[in-house]
Write an enzyme that holds these catalytic residues in place. Structure first.
Site, PDB file in Angstrom:
ATOM      1  N   SER A  86       0.866  -1.198   0.000  1.00 52.87           N
ATOM      2  CA  SER A  86       0.000   0.000   0.000  1.00 52.87           C
ATOM      3  C   SER A  86       0.892   1.234   0.000  1.00 52.87           C
ATOM      4  O   SER A  86       2.086   1.141   0.353  1.00 52.87           O
ATOM      5  CB  SER A  86      -0.849  -0.017   1.284  1.00 52.87           C
ATOM      6  OG  SER A  86      -1.495   1.219   1.481  1.00 52.87           O
TER       7      SER A  86
ATOM      8  N   TYR B  79      -2.571  -0.640  10.676  1.00 53.27           N
ATOM      9  CA  TYR B  79      -2.524  -0.981   9.247  1.00 53.27           C
ATOM     10  C   TYR B  79      -1.220  -0.472   8.631  1.00 53.27           C
ATOM     11  O   TYR B  79      -0.544  -1.184   7.885  1.00 53.27           O
ATOM     12  CB  TYR B  79      -3.732  -0.355   8.548  1.00 53.27           C
ATOM     13  CG  TYR B  79      -3.807  -0.609   7.056  1.00 53.27           C
ATOM     14  CD1 TYR B  79      -4.197  -1.854   6.557  1.00 53.27           C
ATOM     15  CD2 TYR B  79      -3.512   0.398   6.125  1.00 53.27           C
ATOM     16  CE1 TYR B  79      -4.282  -2.088   5.184  1.00 53.27           C
ATOM     17  CE2 TYR B  79      -3.601   0.177   4.760  1.00 53.27           C
ATOM     18  CZ  TYR B  79      -3.983  -1.067   4.300  1.00 53.27           C
ATOM     19  OH  TYR B  79      -4.071  -1.295   2.939  1.00 53.27           O
TER      20      TYR B  79
HETATM   21  P1  NAD Z   1     -11.510  -6.191  -0.027  1.00 52.03           P
HETATM   22  O1  NAD Z   1     -11.975  -6.119   1.374  1.00 52.03           O
HETATM   23  O2  NAD Z   1     -12.363  -5.656  -1.101  1.00 52.03           O
HETATM   24  O3  NAD Z   1     -11.050  -7.685  -0.364  1.00 52.03           O
HETATM   25  C1  NAD Z   1     -10.162  -8.331   0.518  1.00 52.03           C
HETATM   26  C2  NAD Z   1     -10.123  -9.795   0.208  1.00 52.03           C
HETATM   27  O4  NAD Z   1      -9.272 -10.409   1.183  1.00 52.03           O
HETATM   28  C3  NAD Z   1     -11.487 -10.437   0.335  1.00 52.03           C
HETATM   29  O5  NAD Z   1     -11.639 -11.433  -0.652  1.00 52.03           O
HETATM   30  C4  NAD Z   1     -11.437 -11.059   1.727  1.00 52.03           C
HETATM   31  O6  NAD Z   1     -12.254 -12.182   1.874  1.00 52.03           O
HETATM   32  C5  NAD Z   1      -9.971 -11.449   1.789  1.00 52.03           C
HETATM   33  N1  NAD Z   1      -9.551 -11.676   3.157  1.00 52.03           N
HETATM   34  C6  NAD Z   1      -9.602 -10.808   4.190  1.00 52.03           C
HETATM   35  N2  NAD Z   1      -9.188 -11.409   5.321  1.00 52.03           N
HETATM   36  C7  NAD Z   1      -8.856 -12.685   4.970  1.00 52.03           C
HETATM   37  C8  NAD Z   1      -8.380 -13.790   5.681  1.00 52.03           C
HETATM   38  N3  NAD Z   1      -8.159 -13.744   7.009  1.00 52.03           N
HETATM   39  N4  NAD Z   1      -8.163 -14.947   5.025  1.00 52.03           N
HETATM   40  C9  NAD Z   1      -8.389 -15.031   3.703  1.00 52.03           C
HETATM   41  N5  NAD Z   1      -8.840 -14.014   2.962  1.00 52.03           N
HETATM   42  C10 NAD Z   1      -9.085 -12.854   3.594  1.00 52.03           C
HETATM   43  O7  NAD Z   1     -10.098  -5.447  -0.077  1.00 52.03           O
HETATM   44  P2  NAD Z   1      -9.255  -4.842  -1.311  1.00 52.03           P
HETATM   45  O8  NAD Z   1      -9.487  -3.383  -1.338  1.00 52.03           O
HETATM   46  O9  NAD Z   1      -9.452  -5.647  -2.524  1.00 52.03           O
HETATM   47  O10 NAD Z   1      -7.798  -5.048  -0.706  1.00 52.03           O
HETATM   48  C11 NAD Z   1      -6.955  -6.109  -1.108  1.00 52.03           C
HETATM   49  C12 NAD Z   1      -5.549  -5.803  -0.652  1.00 52.03           C
HETATM   50  O11 NAD Z   1      -5.146  -4.546  -1.183  1.00 52.03           O
HETATM   51  C13 NAD Z   1      -5.396  -5.684   0.872  1.00 52.03           C
HETATM   52  O12 NAD Z   1      -4.158  -6.255   1.243  1.00 52.03           O
HETATM   53  C14 NAD Z   1      -5.393  -4.190   1.101  1.00 52.03           C
HETATM   54  O13 NAD Z   1      -4.711  -3.833   2.254  1.00 52.03           O
HETATM   55  C15 NAD Z   1      -4.658  -3.728  -0.140  1.00 52.03           C
HETATM   56  N6  NAD Z   1      -4.899  -2.328  -0.467  1.00 52.03           N
HETATM   57  C16 NAD Z   1      -6.170  -1.883  -0.703  1.00 52.03           C
HETATM   58  C17 NAD Z   1      -6.364  -0.543  -1.002  1.00 52.03           C
HETATM   59  C18 NAD Z   1      -7.731   0.035  -1.244  1.00 52.03           C
HETATM   60  O14 NAD Z   1      -7.857   1.259  -1.321  1.00 52.03           O
HETATM   61  N7  NAD Z   1      -8.766  -0.760  -1.414  1.00 52.03           N
HETATM   62  C19 NAD Z   1      -5.258   0.335  -1.057  1.00 52.03           C
HETATM   63  C20 NAD Z   1      -3.992  -0.173  -0.818  1.00 52.03           C
HETATM   64  C21 NAD Z   1      -3.823  -1.512  -0.524  1.00 52.03           C
END
Ligand code: NAD
Length: 261
Positions: free
Chosen positions: A144, A157
């Site tokens: 991130s 986080y």
């Molecule tokens: P989201 O919540 O839309 O999806 C997250 C996915 O991870 C889901 O499928 C969920 O079931 C899975 N997950 C969560 N906890 C879990 C666990 N304990 N075991 C197995 N699966 C698990 O989130 P997203 O926005 O798609 O984020 C995905 C990644 O990208 C994360 O690591 C997040 O930190 C990172 N990220 C997101 C953003 C953003 O703005 N959305 C920005 C930077 C980084």
């Protein structure tokens, strides 16, 4: 017509049920890779599996909580046994909770480290030996912009995502002799269910409308918009290619230029 760039490769994507992980699984499959998809919710994975199969590549549904070491080890063994090998690992599963530090419950600290950082360690530890054996691997961690800079109300986080980048860099150096690269992608705010929850929280806490709260996040980027999950997935596919072997230990920001480090 050119062969798909990842034809013959086998990938595992964690957190594939929705958001960035789902987009990565689809993009890897479109590039020709067979894709094992891991998340906690089987119904979401089954829907995605049908979509991946329709692209003409193999897929495996791997229900798994990545914070549970035993489940991770079972999932990794099953995926490697079924595919025979795994060349691409996308550590994407993660979650973000926002709390002011002075009110910070210890539970959230432990949860954030477990789901964002320790999970990356567990899954990588379970998959890396297969990559070492075949002297070929691409490990791509979804970190991130919070891996580079601090922000208010997300101390746990931010600490966890800084840790993911630290692990990326350490393993990039340690595993390089085995034909493995380890890199991170660092998105800014991406239009996913996770961000929709953040928008709803901001609206609740500030009394702003959902549209105003979303606009606040859009304005964090010089492009004045949220990144799409497909843009993050495109960078993941790029890093997964054989021709990206020279790129190792890097953090690629996908944030419209918000963070320049
Ligand atoms: P989201 O919540 O839309 O999806 C997250 C996915 O991870 C889901 O499928 C969920 O079931 C899975 N997950 C969560 N906890 C879990 C666990 N304990 N075991 C197995 N699966 C698990 O989130 P997203 O926005 O798609 O984020 C995905 C990644 O990208 C994360 O690591 C997040 O930190 C990172 N990220 C997101 C953003 C953003 O703005 N959305 C920005 C930077 C980084």
């Amino acid at each position: 017509m050119d062969e798909p760039v990842l034809k013959g490769k086998h990938a595992l994507v964690t957190g594939a049920g929705r958001g960035i992980g789902r987009a990565c699984a689809i993009a890897l499959a479109q590039a020709g890779a067979a894709v094992a998809i891991a998340a906690r919710s089987r119904p979401e994975l089954e829907t995605l599996a049908a979509e991946i199969k329709s692209l003409g590549v193999r897929t495996l549904v791997c229900p798994c909580d990545v914070t549970d070491r035993e489940q991770v080890e079972r999932m990794a063994s099953a995926a490697i046994a079924d595919f025979g090998t795994l060349e691409i690992l996308v550590n994407n599963a993660g979650s973000a909770k926002s709390v002011a530090f002075l009110d910070h419950p210890d539970e959230i600290w432990h949860q954030m480290l477990a789901v964002n950082l320790t999970s990356t360690y567990y899954v990588t530890k379970a998959i890396a030996p297969a990559m070492v054996k075949q002297r070929n691997g691409r490990i791509i961690n979804v970190a991130s912009t919070a891996s580079h800079v601090g922000a208010r109300y997300v101390a746990a986080y931010t600490a966890a995502k800084h840790g993911v980048l630290g692990l990326t860099r350490a393993l990039a150096v340690e595993l390089v002799g085995h034909g493995i690269t380890v890199n991170a992608v660092c998105p800014g705010y991406v239009d996913t269910p996770l961000t929709q929850i953040a928008v709803a929280n901001i609206a609740k806490v500030t009394g702003r409308s959902i549209e105003e709260a979303r606009r606040m996040l859009e304005q964090k980027s010089p492009q004045g918009r949220l990144i799409t999950a497909a843009e993050v997935a495109a960078a993941v596919v790029f890093l997964a290619r054989d021709s990206s072997f020279g790129i190792n230990g890097q953090a690629i920001n996908i944030d419209g230029g918000a963070v320049q480090t």
